[in-house]
Design a protein around this motif. Structure first.
Motif, PDB file in Angstrom:
ATOM      1  N   THR A  27       2.815  -1.282 -12.348  1.00 56.46           N
ATOM      2  CA  THR A  27       2.809  -2.461 -13.195  1.00 56.46           C
ATOM      3  C   THR A  27       4.177  -2.656 -13.825  1.00 56.46           C
ATOM      4  N   GLY A  28       4.708  -3.838 -13.706  1.00 55.55           N
ATOM      5  CA  GLY A  28       5.980  -4.174 -14.309  1.00 55.55           C
ATOM      6  C   GLY A  28       7.197  -3.843 -13.462  1.00 55.55           C
ATOM      7  N   ALA A  68       0.818  -1.212   0.000  1.00 61.18           N
ATOM      8  CA  ALA A  68       0.000   0.000   0.000  1.00 61.18           C
ATOM      9  C   ALA A  68       0.853   1.263   0.000  1.00 61.18           C
ATOM     10  N   GLY A  69       2.025   1.201   0.584  1.00 61.86           N
ATOM     11  CA  GLY A  69       2.862   2.383   0.668  1.00 61.86           C
ATOM     12  C   GLY A  69       4.076   2.369  -0.249  1.00 61.86           C
ATOM     13  N   CYS A  70       4.213   1.347  -1.066  1.00 66.64           N
ATOM     14  CA  CYS A  70       5.401   1.186  -1.896  1.00 66.64           C
ATOM     15  C   CYS A  70       5.092   1.534  -3.353  1.00 66.64           C
ATOM     16  N   PRO A  71       5.709   2.589  -3.873  1.00 67.05           N
ATOM     17  CA  PRO A  71       5.457   2.960  -5.267  1.00 67.05           C
ATOM     18  C   PRO A  71       5.802   1.839  -6.254  1.00 67.05           C
TER      19      PRO A  71
END
Length: 58
Positions: free
Chosen positions: A30-31, A22-25
């Protein structure tokens, strides 16, 4: 089967993976690859496997 049905260890690991994602870019892209997210998911998968096989000690 949900994490809560697999026992407390799997539920704890699933929650940790979700909170990280939830907090990790990188986890939300995607990818993209996130080593920490992958590690947390593997830890959950192992806890779930142990619970399904009757080895949930938590």
């Amino acid at each position: 089967m949900t994490a809560s049905l697999l026992g407390p260890a799997a539920e704890t690991e699933w929650r940790a993976a979700l909170e990280h994602a939830a907090g990790c870019p990188a986890c939300r892209t995607t990818g993209a690859v996130c080593l920490e997210g992958g590690r947390l998911l593997r830890t959950y998968e192992e806890a779930a496997r142990q619970a399904r096989s009757g080895g949930d000690a938590g």
